[in-house]
Motif scaffolding. Structure first.
Motif, PDB file in Angstrom:
ATOM      1  N   VAL A  35      -1.832   7.341   2.223  1.00  0.00           N
ATOM      2  CA  VAL A  35      -2.179   8.219   2.062  1.00  0.00           C
ATOM      3  C   VAL A  35      -0.892   9.383   3.097  1.00  0.00           C
ATOM      4  N   ARG A  36      -1.145   9.878   3.791  1.00  0.00           N
ATOM      5  CA  ARG A  36      -0.225  10.227   4.485  1.00  0.00           C
ATOM      6  C   ARG A  36       1.147   9.950   5.173  1.00  0.00           C
ATOM      7  N   VAL A  37       0.967   9.267   4.721  1.00  0.00           N
ATOM      8  CA  VAL A  37       2.887   8.675   5.356  1.00  0.00           C
ATOM      9  C   VAL A  37       3.999   8.812   4.698  1.00  0.00           C
ATOM     10  N   GLU A  38       4.504  10.172   4.911  1.00  0.00           N
ATOM     11  CA  GLU A  38       5.903  10.185   3.957  1.00  0.00           C
ATOM     12  C   GLU A  38       6.384   9.323   3.017  1.00  0.00           C
ATOM     13  N   SER A  39       6.693   8.597   4.071  1.00  0.00           N
ATOM     14  CA  SER A  39       8.171   8.093   3.243  1.00  0.00           C
ATOM     15  C   SER A  39       7.301   6.399   2.227  1.00  0.00           C
ATOM     16  N   ILE A  40       6.139   6.712   2.386  1.00  0.00           N
ATOM     17  CA  ILE A  40       5.056   5.651   0.908  1.00  0.00           C
ATOM     18  C   ILE A  40       5.608   6.900  -0.015  1.00  0.00           C
ATOM     19  N   ARG A  41       6.192   6.808  -1.608  1.00  0.00           N
ATOM     20  CA  ARG A  41       7.073   6.994  -2.600  1.00  0.00           C
ATOM     21  C   ARG A  41       6.205   6.153  -3.634  1.00  0.00           C
ATOM     22  N   GLN A  42       5.850   5.110  -3.438  1.00  0.00           N
ATOM     23  CA  GLN A  42       4.935   4.834  -4.082  1.00  0.00           C
ATOM     24  C   GLN A  42       4.309   3.893  -3.982  1.00  0.00           C
ATOM     25  N   TYR A  43       2.459   3.082  -4.033  1.00  0.00           N
ATOM     26  CA  TYR A  43       2.280   2.419  -3.323  1.00  0.00           C
ATOM     27  C   TYR A  43       1.159   1.811  -4.503  1.00  0.00           C
ATOM     28  N   GLN A  44       1.203   0.049  -4.595  1.00  0.00           N
ATOM     29  CA  GLN A  44       0.568   0.260  -5.649  1.00  0.00           C
ATOM     30  C   GLN A  44      -0.752  -1.684  -4.777  1.00  0.00           C
ATOM     31  N   GLY A  45      -2.065  -1.156  -4.485  1.00  0.00           N
ATOM     32  CA  GLY A  45      -2.410  -2.155  -3.935  1.00  0.00           C
ATOM     33  C   GLY A  45      -2.953  -2.776  -5.491  1.00  0.00           C
ATOM     34  N   VAL A  46      -3.820  -4.035  -5.236  1.00  0.00           N
ATOM     35  CA  VAL A  46      -4.055  -5.288  -6.143  1.00  0.00           C
ATOM     36  C   VAL A  46      -4.829  -5.904  -5.296  1.00  0.00           C
ATOM     37  N   ASP A  47      -6.599  -6.231  -6.365  1.00  0.00           N
ATOM     38  CA  ASP A  47      -7.212  -7.274  -5.664  1.00  0.00           C
ATOM     39  C   ASP A  47      -8.175  -7.768  -7.052  1.00  0.00           C
ATOM     40  N   VAL A  48      -9.207  -8.579  -6.336  1.00  0.00           N
ATOM     41  CA  VAL A  48      -9.546  -9.326  -7.562  1.00  0.00           C
ATOM     42  C   VAL A  48     -10.583  -8.813  -7.481  1.00  0.00           C
ATOM     43  N   SER A  49     -11.326  -7.662  -7.001  1.00  0.00           N
ATOM     44  CA  SER A  49     -13.297  -7.226  -6.912  1.00  0.00           C
ATOM     45  C   SER A  49     -12.497  -6.174  -7.734  1.00  0.00           C
ATOM     46  N   THR A  50     -12.965  -5.318  -8.396  1.00  0.00           N
ATOM     47  CA  THR A  50     -13.426  -4.153  -9.074  1.00  0.00           C
ATOM     48  C   THR A  50     -14.186  -3.120  -8.697  1.00  0.00           C
ATOM     49  N   ASP A  51     -14.527  -3.561  -7.839  1.00  0.00           N
ATOM     50  CA  ASP A  51     -15.937  -2.606  -7.073  1.00  0.00           C
ATOM     51  C   ASP A  51     -14.967  -1.966  -5.741  1.00  0.00           C
ATOM     52  N   ALA A  52     -14.068  -3.377  -5.430  1.00  0.00           N
ATOM     53  CA  ALA A  52     -13.734  -3.332  -3.970  1.00  0.00           C
ATOM     54  C   ALA A  52     -12.582  -1.580  -4.647  1.00  0.00           C
ATOM     55  N   LEU A  53     -11.834  -1.951  -5.293  1.00  0.00           N
ATOM     56  CA  LEU A  53     -10.430  -1.021  -5.931  1.00  0.00           C
ATOM     57  C   LEU A  53     -11.535   0.334  -6.317  1.00  0.00           C
ATOM     58  N   GLN A  54     -12.261   0.376  -6.268  1.00  0.00           N
ATOM     59  CA  GLN A  54     -13.089   2.140  -7.318  1.00  0.00           C
ATOM     60  C   GLN A  54     -12.970   2.756  -5.659  1.00  0.00           C
ATOM     61  N   ARG A  55     -14.024   1.718  -4.700  1.00  0.00           N
ATOM     62  CA  ARG A  55     -14.028   2.021  -2.966  1.00  0.00           C
ATOM     63  C   ARG A  55     -12.321   2.679  -2.089  1.00  0.00           C
ATOM     64  N   ALA A  56     -11.654   1.978  -3.107  1.00  0.00           N
ATOM     65  CA  ALA A  56     -10.095   2.349  -2.193  1.00  0.00           C
ATOM     66  C   ALA A  56      -9.980   3.713  -3.296  1.00  0.00           C
ATOM     67  N   ARG A  57      -9.987   3.467  -4.186  1.00  0.00           N
ATOM     68  CA  ARG A  57      -9.559   5.019  -4.690  1.00  0.00           C
ATOM     69  C   ARG A  57     -10.629   6.245  -4.148  1.00  0.00           C
ATOM     70  N   GLN A  58     -11.796   6.060  -4.163  1.00  0.00           N
ATOM     71  CA  GLN A  58     -12.617   6.901  -3.772  1.00  0.00           C
ATOM     72  C   GLN A  58     -12.469   7.509  -2.126  1.00  0.00           C
ATOM     73  N   ARG A  59     -11.946   6.477  -1.288  1.00  0.00           N
ATOM     74  CA  ARG A  59     -11.870   6.663  -0.228  1.00  0.00           C
ATOM     75  C   ARG A  59      -9.771   7.267  -0.220  1.00  0.00           C
ATOM     76  N   CYS A  60      -8.970   6.826  -0.405  1.00  0.00           N
ATOM     77  CA  CYS A  60      -8.142   7.677  -1.222  1.00  0.00           C
ATOM     78  C   CYS A  60      -7.800   9.609  -1.524  1.00  0.00           C
ATOM     79  N   TRP A  61      -8.984   9.770  -2.168  1.00  0.00           N
ATOM     80  CA  TRP A  61      -9.472  10.453  -2.916  1.00  0.00           C
ATOM     81  C   TRP A  61      -9.875  11.735  -1.604  1.00  0.00           C
ATOM     82  N   ASP A  62     -10.782  11.070  -0.610  1.00  0.00           N
ATOM     83  CA  ASP A  62     -11.696  12.016   0.357  1.00  0.00           C
ATOM     84  C   ASP A  62     -10.408  11.995   1.773  1.00  0.00           C
TER      85      ASP A  62
END
Length: 263
Positions: free
Chosen positions: A84-111
């Motif tokens: 999130v803090r890396v300015e040189s990353i302008r587009q980040y796309q994460g994929v995974d098989v688990s919707t539970d994991a992705l929900q947690r990933a979104r929350q961690r970025c929001w935190d």
């Protein structure tokens, strides 16, 4: 940091995340299974490893003049939140098989954003660059497949792909999918059978697969000495977290990323 689709693999990781467990577990046998290794006795070493991975990725982006990333198997966001803090990353796309994991990933970025907001560092706009999509493990969703990315990223995933067809599909998506520039892989430097004590873990030999299936890619070492003084003083992380870097096309003499060896 999770295994990708397969008859057994996908069930294991979905169940693991669904039960509240983390992608990275503490080594202490008596630890709470919902506790992250970030909270255990090895948290300092783990965080330094993640710092090393982040700095390596930043150097790849800088030397290639790239800004978009497809993270194949992002898991529950233990690495995503660092980006999130890396300015040189302008587009980040994460994929995974688990919707539970992705929900947690979104929350961690929001935190991360909330923490920086409290410190008067506005990063709300940075959150918009972070996207997460569920992946069936064999074929990327159209919303991801139809986009284009500079760098494909794999952090600790390939050694968790137990089934052969899962590993092959994962590598094909990483090298022949929407990634146009390069692929950066952490792990996959040796091969062995599944360890009965860890049935989800099967070390893979990425270099062998690339030599056979992706001859249009060149391999070369990343110029770690160009990253930071911190990394020069902590070279052991380059051994503890081995990386493989591949770029499509012909290597340039002006780019220190390559050894000049055709795969």
């Amino acid at each position: 940091m999770t295994a990708i689709q397969g008859d057994w693999s996908v069930s294991y990781w979905k169940d693991r995340y669904g039960s509240g467990r983390q992608s990275c577990m503490p080594n202490n046998p008596g630890a709470d299974p919902r506790q992250s290794c970030d909270e255990g006795p090895a948290r300092r070493s783990i965080r330094q490893h993640r710092f090393y991975i982040t700095q390596t990725l930043k150097e790849v982006l800088r030397q290639g003049n790239w800004s978009s990333i497809l993270d194949m198997g992002c898991g529950d966001g233990l690495m995503s939140r660092w980006f999130v803090r890396v300015e040189s990353i302008r587009q980040y796309q994460g994929v995974d098989v688990s919707t539970d994991a992705l929900q947690r990933a979104r929350q961690r970025c929001w935190d991360v954003v909330e923490q920086d907001r409290a410190q008067a560092q506005p990063l709300t706009a940075a959150l918009g660059k972070m996207r997460f999509n569920v992946y069936d493990g064999l074929r990327l969703p159209a919303s991801v497949r139809n986009r284009r990315f500079h760098v494909g990223l794999s952090v600790g995933v390939v050694d968790n792909l137990v089934e052969e067809h899962v590993f092959s599909a994962y590598m094909s998506n990483l090298f022949f999918g929407p990634v146009l520039g390069a692929v950066l892989i952490f792990g996959g430097t040796h091969e062995s059978d599944v360890d009965p004590r860890r049935p989800y873990y099967r070390p893979r030999q990425v270099r062998r697969w690339v030599e056979k299936n992706a001859k249009q890619f060149w391999e070369g070492p990343i110029a770690l000495t160009n990253i930071t003084k911190y990394m020069r003083l902590n070279a052991r992380y380059a051994q503890d977290v081995p990386s493989l870097f591949y770029r499509r096309g012909t290597p340039s003499r002006s780019m220190p990323l390559f050894s000049g060896r055709r795969v």
